[in-house]
Structure formats: structure tokens, C-alpha cells
Design a protein around this motif. Structure first.
Motif, mmCIF file in Angstrom:
data_model
loop_
_atom_site.group_PDB
_atom_site.id
_atom_site.type_symbol
_atom_site.label_atom_id
_atom_site.label_comp_id
_atom_site.label_asym_id
_atom_site.label_seq_id
_atom_site.Cartn_x
_atom_site.Cartn_y
_atom_site.Cartn_z
ATOM 1 N N ASN A 114 -40.089 6.395 -37.113
ATOM 2 C CA ASN A 114 -39.558 5.089 -36.718
ATOM 3 C C ASN A 114 -38.631 5.206 -35.494
ATOM 4 N N PRO A 115 -39.132 5.758 -34.400
ATOM 5 C CA PRO A 115 -38.275 6.049 -33.245
ATOM 6 C C PRO A 115 -37.635 4.811 -32.612
ATOM 7 N N ASP A 116 -38.309 3.665 -32.662
ATOM 8 C CA ASP A 116 -37.697 2.473 -32.077
ATOM 9 C C ASP A 116 -36.531 1.968 -32.920
ATOM 10 N N LEU A 117 -36.667 2.085 -34.227
ATOM 11 C CA LEU A 117 -35.545 1.778 -35.105
ATOM 12 C C LEU A 117 -34.407 2.758 -34.865
ATOM 13 N N PHE A 118 -34.736 4.022 -34.731
ATOM 14 C CA PHE A 118 -33.735 5.056 -34.424
ATOM 15 C C PHE A 118 -32.994 4.717 -33.139
ATOM 16 N N TRP A 119 -33.730 4.280 -32.134
ATOM 17 C CA TRP A 119 -33.133 3.878 -30.855
ATOM 18 C C TRP A 119 -32.154 2.725 -31.059
ATOM 19 N N ALA A 120 -32.565 1.704 -31.787
ATOM 20 C CA ALA A 120 -31.722 0.517 -31.961
ATOM 21 C C ALA A 120 -30.493 0.795 -32.810
ATOM 22 N N LEU A 121 -30.650 1.620 -33.831
ATOM 23 C CA LEU A 121 -29.515 1.939 -34.699
ATOM 24 C C LEU A 121 -28.396 2.632 -33.943
ATOM 25 N N ARG A 122 -28.750 3.396 -32.922
ATOM 26 C CA ARG A 122 -27.733 4.142 -32.166
ATOM 27 C C ARG A 122 -27.162 3.248 -31.055
ATOM 28 N N GLY A 123 -26.311 2.318 -31.499
ATOM 29 C CA GLY A 123 -25.662 1.413 -30.570
ATOM 30 C C GLY A 123 -25.485 0.023 -31.141
#
Length: 498
Positions: A201-210
């Protein structure tokens, strides 16, 4: 876009699960049937439990769950979604705007304080969402002399801190806290429990970090740790009764030095209020290295009135953290009971468009006049953030939802009600706005940003999105939100898609 498509496909399977027949007709009934511990307004400790860190921002949730397992977090979210109640997680409860209580009345709060476990294996720390940074720092050092970058206040919860940034005195050397996250376990709006990492879930990972609080409830973090420095050198220089010109020269010197000469091992801060004007920080290394690192700054700082009150004091990692916390202990009680009544704002300055002399002079002139008769007590912290070699600036701006990779300084403006007790004076808001305006409106051709962990609840959601993330990041943030939380279960007044 491929990753977003894959995530959407995975979520469609979760949404397709057959529903069960329930006997409950209320949110509380759902929680009882699901065996989720919770309290409500009739509970004897209700007032105490919902008291915020910032007493200016008091809100009343509809209910507050206190889960002990991931399954209970999942069930709590499912119950809230079923009854159309907005959800916010509370990690440490340290939000300046009480967003952990929903940032408004009527939210359903999932308090993560029971998720206190920490383990360390192969230099990877697995950390529960209820852990506070003082406890984490102590555990990591005592179990392998490891460390991560984080803020100075030991009562800060790791969850909100890491999900929206995580700036601290070691950040120029190691990045911000979220840069050290390699994986998270997340409960999504439909109650499903998924991993989030660069490969899952890399896009979720991206959004969670910030922008993490808008997307789910993180139950556990996996963080890559660093070897704690064997020695640190603390330094401090006080200026006594400096003129506006001297104050302006100090910031101009810090700005020139920070942009081009400050090594990544050097943390540099200016703190001032009506009585104090201090340049201080830490060099993460021995005094001999500090002397070499600090020398170009000392040649630029004005000499008049400058007194070296701590001209290079060597300490170990944990004693340095204690010293930076004004001597307060790092380990924190389960029931955190620190409170103040305050309002804060922030300015993040760009590396490619520095503050000019007249802007800084205008800033100090405002504080020397209006600040002398302000209806609140106040202080300002001016932190070197970027510059040559800073590891905060190392990732591309597109690498995470946290967008401020090309910035030089963060400025925190903090105002406190007299006696630190409510009510906060209404006249304090325009005073603090005036401090910000003395920079941003005076130098209005520059694009300034703000730091989400110094959250300003007076911003509209559109202003917050622009200042914290920027329009380019908002395009992707909105798309991820639409996929993982189409019904806006996770909400606060400044959340993505609020």
C-alpha cells in the motif's frame, strides 16, 4: 497511479464482506456488543479523561474508546462508521488544537494510550501508537544505545508527532521522525487492518507520512534506529538588552551561516521573549568538532552584549535530552497531566528566498512595541531546519506527504494566557497574527509555509491545506483519501477532504 489502482482493488474486496445482523441501535450498544472498552459522559472520570493538553481547546466527544487490542480498534471504527460518527485517534493528546479530541464537539475518540509496547530487533524498533517520545528515547538507549530523531518535549505522543513531521534537535543529522518510519499497521475506515510500507500500500504509506490522521488509525510503527552519539556538545550564548539592530543582525548571521556552512551535526536555535534572547543548540559530537563547526557563526554574530553562558559542555545522549527539556524527566506516566492555555502559529521560510534585513527589523520592531503591551505572554523559537547537508532536505519533496523539504528555518510563535489558565484572551489572537504578518505580509513576494505539528486552528481548511501540504501534494492526498475513506470517517476541521 498503478499503486492507487491496486489499493482500490484490495479495498473493494474488504468492502464486499457480508454484513452481520446486530441487536444494537446506538454507538454505545455497538461498542458493548463488540466488547470495546469505552467511557462516556456518565463515567466518573469523564471530565478528567477528556481534559486537553491545551486548555484553550476544550471539546466534548460523544464517546471515548480505550482499546487494548488491534481487533478492538477495528471494531470501534466499524461501530462509528455504522452510526455515521466522525472518528479521531488520540495518541499522546499533545495536539496544540486538541485534534485528538476531534477539534470540535461530537467526535468519537479512539484513545490509543494502552498501546505502549516497544521492542527492538536488528536495529528496528516496533512502537505502539500510545508511546511517548521520552519513554521511547529512554528504552532505545537503554536497550542498545539506539536513537531516533524527535521533538524535545518528552510527553509528545509518537503517533501524532511522526504522522505529521517530527522535527527535533537531531533532525538535521537524521531527518524528521517520519523519515525513519519503514512500516505501519493501520486500521482503515472499514475496519480492515493493513500494512503500509514502500512495498505494501505505498500510496497510503506516502499519505500517512505527513497527513496521517486523515487516513486511519496507526496502531504500530516500525522505525529504523540510529546509533546514539557517544557524546554531544551543548552550547548557549545570551544577549543582554540587545537593540533591534543587534537582534536583526543575529538572525541575519544565523541565516547566512545556516544556509551555507552549518554541518548536519549542528542544531541551532534562537529563543527569545520580552526578557531573554538566547542562541543555543547541540553539536552531535565532541567539543573539538563543535569548536570548528561553530567558529564561522561566531565570527558573524554581533559581539556587543554576547555572553557565552555555556561555551561547549559535553554530555551523553540521554543527559542531553534531559537538559534540552530544562531538566525534566524523560519517562512519562500513563495518565499524562501536563496542561497550559495557549495559542501558537508557525512560519516555515524557504531556502531560495531568504528573509531580508528590513523584514527581520520590522518583525522585531513589532515585538518591541506591540509585544511590550501584549495581552498574553509570548515567546518565539527560530530553528535551523535546512541548509547545506541537512537530512531533512535530502528526500525529494515528492517522497512523502510532508512537503517542506526546501526550507531553511521554522519559526514557532507561542502565546500563553496569564497564569497559564483559561480563558485565553480574545485579544491574543490578533496579536499573534500580527507577529506572523510582520514577516509574511511585509515580505509578501516570498512563499512562506507552516508546520502542521504547530497546528493553527484559526486557519480555514483551505489555508491549512495550502500551508501544510501545498496544492501539488493535495491532488494525491485527495485521491488516496477518496480510496481509503470515501465516507470521511476520519475527520477533523483541517483533515484532508474535511
Amino acid at each position: 497511479m498503478k499503486c492507487l489502482t491496486l489499493l482500490a482493488a484490495a479495498l473493494s474486496v474488504a468492502h464486499a464482506a457480508p454484513s452481520l445482523v446486530h441487536r444494537h441501535t446506538t454507538l454505545s450498544g455497538c461498542l458493548v456488543e463488540s466488547q470495546v472498552p469505552y467511557i462516556g459522559s456518565s463515567s466518573t472520570n469523564w471530565t478528567e479523561v477528556i481534559e486537553p493538553f491545551n486548555l484553550r481547546a476544550k471539546y466534548t466527544p460523544v464517546l471515548l474508546a480505550i482499546p487494548e487490542t488491534v481487533d478492538q480498534v477495528s471494531k470501534a471504527v466499524k461501530c462509528a462508521a455504522q452510526y455515521g460518527v466522525k472518528v479521531q485517534a488520540r495518541g499522546g493528546g499533545h495536539s496544540y488544537a486538541a485534534m485528538g479530541l476531534g477539534g470540535t464537539d461530537g467526535s468519537f475518540v479512539v484513545d490509543m494510550k494502552k498501546f505502549k509496547s516497544i521492542t527492538l530487533q536488528n536495529d528496528i524498533a516496533t512502537v505502539g501508537a500510545g508511546v511517548r517520545v521520552g519513554d521511547l528515547a529512554t528504552y532505545l538507549y537503554n536497550n542498545g544505545q539506539r536513537a531516533i530523531p524527535h521533538g524535545l518535549c518528552p510527553g509528545i505522543g509518537i503517533a501524532g508527532h511522526a504522522l505529521h513531521g517530527g522535527f527535533g534537535m537531531a533532525s538535521r543529522m537524521w531527518g524528521i521522525t517520519l523519515d525513519n518510519i519503514i512500516e505501519m499497521q493501520v486500521v482503515l475506515a472499514d475496519g480492515s487492518v493493513v500494512p503500509a510500507s514502500a512495498s505494501s500500500n505505498p500510496d497510503l504509506f506516502w499519505a500517512l507520512r505527513g497527513a496521517g490522521s486523515s487516513y486511519g488509525i496507526v496502531t504500530y510503527f516500525k522505525l529504523i534506529t540510529k546509533p546514539a552519539p557517544s557524546v554531544a556538545t551543548y552550547y548557549q550564548y545570551n544577549y543582554y538588552h540587545p537593540s533591534i539592530t543587534i537582534k536583526t543582525q543575529v538572525i541575519m548571521a544565523m541565516q547566512e551561516f545556516g544556509a551555507t556552512l552549518a554541518p548536519k551535526e549542528l542544531a541551532l536555535r534562537l529563543f527569545f521573549d520580552n526578557e531573554t534572547f538566547q542562541v543555543y543548540g547541540v553539536y552531535w559530537g565532541p567539543k573539538s568538532g563543535w569548536k570548528k563547526a561553530i567558529a564561522p557563526l561566531l565570527t558573524r554574530l554581533p559581539i556587543a552584549g554576547r555572553v557565552p553562558t555555556a561555551p561547549g559542555e559535553e554530555k551523553q545522549w540521554l543527559p542531553t535530552l534531559v537538559h534540552l527539556n530544562n531538566g525534566g524527566q524523560l519517562e512519562q506516566p500513563l495518565e499524562y497531566d501536563m496542561h497550559a492555555t495557549f495559542f501558537a502559529k508557525s512560519i516555515v521560510t524557504p531556502e531560495d528566498d531568504l528573509l531580508d534585513f528590513n523584514t527581520v527589523k520590522n518583525f522585531f520592531t513589532y515585538l518591541a512595541t506591540v509585544g511590550q503591551v501584549a495581552p498574553v505572554n509570548w515567546w518565539v523559537i527560530y530553528d535551523l531546519y535546512g541548509g547545506v547537508g541537512s537530512q531533512i532536505s535530502a528526500p525529494a519533496s515528492s517522497a512523502t506527504a510532508y512537503a517542506h523539504r526546501d526550507s531553511l528555518f521554522t519559526i514557532q510563535i507561542y502565546s500563553i494566557a496569564p497564569g497559564q489558565l483559561p480563558p485565553y484572551p480574545q485579544a491574543g489572537y490578533p496579536f499573534v497574527d500580527g507577529i506572523v504578518d510582520s514577516i509574511t505580509k511585509y515580505q509578501n513576494q516570498t512563499v512562506f509555509k507552516a508546520y502542521a505539528n504547530y497546528i493553527d486552528p484559526t486557519l480555514t481548511k483551505e489555508q491549512a491545506w495550502d500551508l501544510y501540504y501545498g496544492q501539488e501534494h493535495m491532488v494525491k492526498l485527495n485521491k488516496v483519501k477518496d480510496l481509503v475513506d470515501p465516507k470521511r470517517v476520519f475527520w477533523n476541521p483541517q483533515a484532508i477532504r474535511a
